[in-house]
Design an enzyme around this catalytic site. Structure first.
Site, short mmCIF file in Angstrom:
data_model
loop_
_atom_site.label_atom_id
_atom_site.label_comp_id
_atom_site.label_asym_id
_atom_site.label_seq_id
_atom_site.Cartn_x
_atom_site.Cartn_y
_atom_site.Cartn_z
N THR A 71 3.19 22.19 -19.62
CA THR A 71 2.27 22.54 -20.52
C THR A 71 2.97 23.57 -21.67
O THR A 71 4.06 23.83 -21.63
CB THR A 71 1.15 23.25 -19.77
OG1 THR A 71 0.18 23.42 -20.55
CG2 THR A 71 1.36 24.61 -18.92
N LYS A 75 6.03 21.68 -24.37
CA LYS A 75 5.75 20.12 -24.43
C LYS A 75 6.81 19.29 -25.34
O LYS A 75 6.85 18.20 -25.25
CB LYS A 75 4.22 19.56 -24.79
CG LYS A 75 3.24 20.18 -23.37
CD LYS A 75 1.91 19.55 -24.03
CE LYS A 75 0.83 19.94 -23.01
NZ LYS A 75 -0.37 19.54 -23.44
N ALA A 136 -4.88 19.88 -35.97
CA ALA A 136 -3.40 19.04 -36.01
C ALA A 136 -2.32 19.50 -35.11
O ALA A 136 -1.08 19.72 -35.41
CB ALA A 136 -2.85 18.99 -37.94
N ALA A 139 -3.01 18.83 -29.29
CA ALA A 139 -4.12 17.74 -28.79
C ALA A 139 -4.51 17.00 -29.89
O ALA A 139 -4.71 15.61 -29.55
CB ALA A 139 -5.49 18.68 -28.46
#
Ligand code: NDP
Length: 295
Positions: A71, A75, A136, A139
């Site tokens: 996380t 990532k 942006a 996610a």
């Protein structure tokens, strides 16, 4: 469930690395999945500093971890520590799931799979639709790739930092033939009305709770469906506003649950049945609505 049947010499170990990690929902989610499926495994959280990411991944591999979740903020940087990266994760540009292979961990992105499943079970039909994507960041990258893959007619990118929206648009345009545009938040009220809006900003959670990136709620008039990636609070101001105008409203909870189930499926090379997925979702929504991780 009897503890004597578990946590023995055969127990498989899984985990999540991130920083901070204390608020992660994944340990509860994954241990619930392990218990529901009856698998002899355990899932634990690890706080890992950015400078230690390579050492941590190598160490967890050496210790025999079968799978990991990754996380914020690792990532993207974790992609340099892997023996391979799945095609979709490469398109998204981020990895949140690592699966043990003979040569090291292979990286996958299940945020996009969770979002896809959420669209499917909540009957948000993207094909041929005009879509507007707010945000942006990480996610939004998953959402943009999914909107393109599901055959949206058009994707309009909206972000506070316009350069990031431009960069995401350019990336998506490298494999997507539909129409694209980049506009500012000030322009959304006068721009051609989209059918579907996806909020992938973090506005509406944490310190910004009860704020919305959409300032004039009449924007929602005539919009078919609004998806918010946020799941705390359960209903953001954005969804509350959209609901008043009759839009189909979906929060990020299903996306969260199904990204976790997708990680489990990748680690075990199996498909979790719909009934079992609903059982997992029901027990977690009870936990969530009672205050969740605030203990
Ligand atoms: P990032 O930090 O990568 O992106 C944050 C986005 O929010 C950026 O586009 C940023 O704009 C925008 N933003 C932040 N503050 C404001 C503001 N005040 N006004 C306008 N825009 C703002 O975060 P993620 O993409 O990783 O996460 C975004 C949200 O998605 C979080 O709420 C997270 O919890 C949720 N999430 C949910 C998942 C699920 O399974 N349901 C999975 C992953 C994330 P800018 O570029 O200008 O900074």
């Amino acid at each position: 469930m009897n503890v004597f049947d578990f946590y023995n010499g055969h127990t498989k170990v899984y985990g999540i690395i991130g920083n901070p990690i204390e608020h992660s929902f994944s340990p509860v989610l994954q241990n619930t999945i392990l218990q529901t499926t009856g698998f002899n495994g355990v899932y634990v959280p690890f706080k890992v500093e950015e400078k230690d990411i390579k050492k941590a991944v190598e160490g967890l591999y050496a210790l025999g971890f079968e799978g990991l979740n990754v996380t914020v903020p690792h990532k993207i940087s974790v992609m340099n520590c892997l023996c391979g990266i799945d095609e979709t994760a490469r398109k998204v540009g981020a990895v949140n799931t690592l699966k043990r292979t003979e040569n090291g961990f292979k990286g996958y992105n299940t945020d996009i799979l969770g979002l896809k499943k959420s669209f499917s079970i909540n009957k948000i039909e993207v094909k041929g639709k005009k879509t507007m994507l707010l945000g942006a960041g990480g996610a939004a990258n998953s959402a943009a790739v999914l909107l393109a893959e599901l055959g949206a007619e058009k994707i309009v990118f909206v972000n506070r930092t316009k350069e990031k929206a431009e960069a995401l648009k350019n990336h998506i345009s490298s494999f997507y033939n539909g129409k694209t545009d980049v506009i500012s938040f000030d322009d959304i009220y006068t721009y051609e009305k989209p059918d579907i809006v996806v909020n992938a900003t973090s506005v509406g959670m944490g310190e910004g709770v009860w704020q919305s990136p959409v300032k004039e709620d009449s924007f929602f008039k005539g919009i078919e469906a609004v998806f918010d990636v946020i799941y705390i609070p359960w209903e953001t101001k954005l969804l509350n506003d959209a609901k008043k105008f009759g839009c189909k409203c979906v929060n990020g909870f299903d996306m969260l649950i199904y990204q976790g189930i997708a990680s489990y499926e990748i680690w075990h090379d199996i498909s979790v049945s719909d009934n079992m997925a609903v059982e997992i979702k029901d027990s977690l929504s009870q936990y969530f609505l009672k205050g969740g991780n605030n203990k």
